[in-house]
Design a protein around this motif. Structure first.
Motif, mmCIF file in Angstrom:
data_model
loop_
_atom_site.group_PDB
_atom_site.id
_atom_site.type_symbol
_atom_site.label_atom_id
_atom_site.label_comp_id
_atom_site.label_asym_id
_atom_site.label_seq_id
_atom_site.Cartn_x
_atom_site.Cartn_y
_atom_site.Cartn_z
ATOM 1 N N PHE A 88 -9.099 -5.675 2.208
ATOM 2 C CA PHE A 88 -9.221 -5.929 0.761
ATOM 3 C C PHE A 88 -9.278 -7.430 0.472
ATOM 4 C CE2 PHE A 88 -7.827 -1.628 -0.661
ATOM 5 C CZ PHE A 88 -8.663 -1.501 -1.756
ATOM 6 N N LEU A 89 -8.383 -8.168 1.123
ATOM 7 C CA LEU A 89 -8.274 -9.611 0.884
ATOM 8 C C LEU A 89 -9.329 -10.411 1.653
ATOM 9 C CD1 LEU A 89 -5.570 -9.096 -0.576
ATOM 10 C CD2 LEU A 89 -4.550 -10.871 0.831
ATOM 11 N N LEU A 111 -5.653 -2.398 5.935
ATOM 12 C CA LEU A 111 -6.415 -2.167 4.695
ATOM 13 C C LEU A 111 -6.247 -3.341 3.733
ATOM 14 C CD1 LEU A 111 -5.887 1.568 3.614
ATOM 15 C CD2 LEU A 111 -7.837 0.554 4.796
ATOM 16 N N TYR A 112 -5.003 -3.806 3.628
ATOM 17 C CA TYR A 112 -4.670 -4.939 2.761
ATOM 18 C C TYR A 112 -5.469 -6.179 3.177
ATOM 19 C CZ TYR A 112 -1.523 -8.397 0.549
ATOM 20 O OH TYR A 112 -0.985 -9.431 -0.180
ATOM 21 N N LEU A 157 -1.804 0.240 6.831
ATOM 22 C CA LEU A 157 -1.897 -0.208 5.441
ATOM 23 C C LEU A 157 -2.038 -1.732 5.352
ATOM 24 C CD1 LEU A 157 0.732 2.195 3.834
ATOM 25 C CD2 LEU A 157 -1.745 2.280 3.558
ATOM 26 N N TRP A 158 -1.343 -2.476 6.249
ATOM 27 C CA TRP A 158 -1.522 -3.939 6.307
ATOM 28 C C TRP A 158 -2.972 -4.287 6.650
ATOM 29 C CZ3 TRP A 158 1.312 -6.817 3.701
ATOM 30 C CH2 TRP A 158 2.704 -6.809 3.743
ATOM 31 N N LYS A 216 -4.583 -3.365 -4.322
ATOM 32 C CA LYS A 216 -4.338 -4.049 -3.037
ATOM 33 C C LYS A 216 -2.888 -4.523 -2.942
ATOM 34 C CE LYS A 216 -5.953 -8.639 -4.377
ATOM 35 N NZ LYS A 216 -7.155 -9.402 -4.578
ATOM 36 N N ALA A 268 2.854 -0.978 2.598
ATOM 37 C CA ALA A 268 2.785 -1.439 3.994
ATOM 38 C C ALA A 268 4.092 -2.119 4.388
ATOM 39 C CB ALA A 268 1.611 -2.409 4.168
ATOM 40 N N PHE A 324 6.945 0.377 4.989
ATOM 41 C CA PHE A 324 6.891 1.100 6.262
ATOM 42 C C PHE A 324 7.219 0.217 7.462
ATOM 43 C CE2 PHE A 324 4.720 4.468 3.897
ATOM 44 C CZ PHE A 324 5.256 5.586 4.507
ATOM 45 N N THR A 325 6.632 -0.979 7.526
ATOM 46 C CA THR A 325 6.900 -1.830 8.701
ATOM 47 C C THR A 325 8.353 -2.322 8.682
ATOM 48 O OG1 THR A 325 5.868 -3.722 7.570
ATOM 49 C CG2 THR A 325 4.514 -2.529 9.132
ATOM 50 N N SER A 343 10.829 0.675 9.594
ATOM 51 C CA SER A 343 10.574 1.409 10.847
ATOM 52 C C SER A 343 11.722 1.243 11.844
ATOM 53 C CB SER A 343 9.254 0.969 11.476
ATOM 54 O OG SER A 343 9.343 -0.372 11.900
ATOM 55 N N MET A 383 5.746 2.489 11.917
ATOM 56 C CA MET A 383 5.057 1.239 12.250
ATOM 57 C C MET A 383 3.539 1.443 12.171
ATOM 58 S SD MET A 383 5.841 -1.858 12.933
ATOM 59 C CE MET A 383 7.383 -2.177 13.756
ATOM 60 N N ILE A 386 1.803 3.729 10.411
ATOM 61 C CA ILE A 386 1.388 3.876 9.003
ATOM 62 C C ILE A 386 1.396 2.502 8.310
ATOM 63 C CG2 ILE A 386 2.012 4.881 6.757
ATOM 64 C CD1 ILE A 386 3.292 7.246 8.381
ATOM 65 N N GLY A 387 2.493 1.755 8.498
ATOM 66 C CA GLY A 387 2.632 0.451 7.842
ATOM 67 C C GLY A 387 1.550 -0.535 8.258
ATOM 68 N N VAL A 388 1.314 -0.594 9.566
ATOM 69 C CA VAL A 388 0.341 -1.544 10.110
ATOM 70 C C VAL A 388 -1.088 -1.164 9.669
ATOM 71 C CG1 VAL A 388 -0.731 -2.144 12.314
ATOM 72 C CG2 VAL A 388 1.721 -2.450 12.007
ATOM 73 N N ILE A 411 -0.854 -1.517 -2.065
ATOM 74 C CA ILE A 411 -0.993 -1.242 -0.628
ATOM 75 C C ILE A 411 -0.095 -2.173 0.172
ATOM 76 C CG2 ILE A 411 -2.601 -1.354 1.347
ATOM 77 C CD1 ILE A 411 -4.818 -0.396 -0.540
#
Lengths: 84, 84
Positions: B56-57, B52-53, B49-50, A4, A11, A14-15, A18, B43, B45-47, A7
């Motif tokens: 997870f949390l 997913l993060y 993954l955020w 995690k 993340a 990428f953000t 961007s 943005m 892809i990054g968002v 990840i």
């Protein structure tokens, strides 16, 4: 490193980055008409507040990611103002 | 609510909704030449993954903010592809 956490770092990458291709595109075209000035403006304000939040929390990853984001957002904002 | 928490929420508001004026501008101009396709792509892809993060949390604020961001980023990406 936990998955995690990994990840979270990907993340953040990428953000954060961007805004870089957006900056490069405006520099290349010497034009920024289609870019809304509110996009980098809101991003700059938001990222500045995330930076304050990271400083409050004393969390280096939040601080570092948002220092980079702040520089990139301001750069896009300046390019937008410069090229209109 | 603690002041640092409030700063976090305001920060999330600004970074999340920064894509909205960009979307509106492309729709209004029916043009997106000056917008780099890599900006909304990275943005998105990054968002994602955020998001997913956050899942997870099990952190609802991270999940909610990034669901909204994901929708807005994809919308900007579609507008960029549509208007070129």
């Amino acid at each position: 490193m936990e998955s995690k956490e990994l990840i979270g770092y990907i993340a953040a990458f990428f953000t954060t980055f961007s805004m870089l291709p957006q900056f490069i595109r405006m520099i290349r075209l010497k034009e920024a008409k289609d870019v809304s000035i509110f996009m980098p403006s809101m991003m700059t304000i938001g990222v500045f507040l995330w930076l304050l939040y990271g400083i409050f929390l004393k969390e280096p990853p939040i601080i570092i990611a948002n220092v980079v984001s702040l520089i990139l957002s301001i750069t896009v904002l300046i390019a937008k103002i410069r090229y209109r």
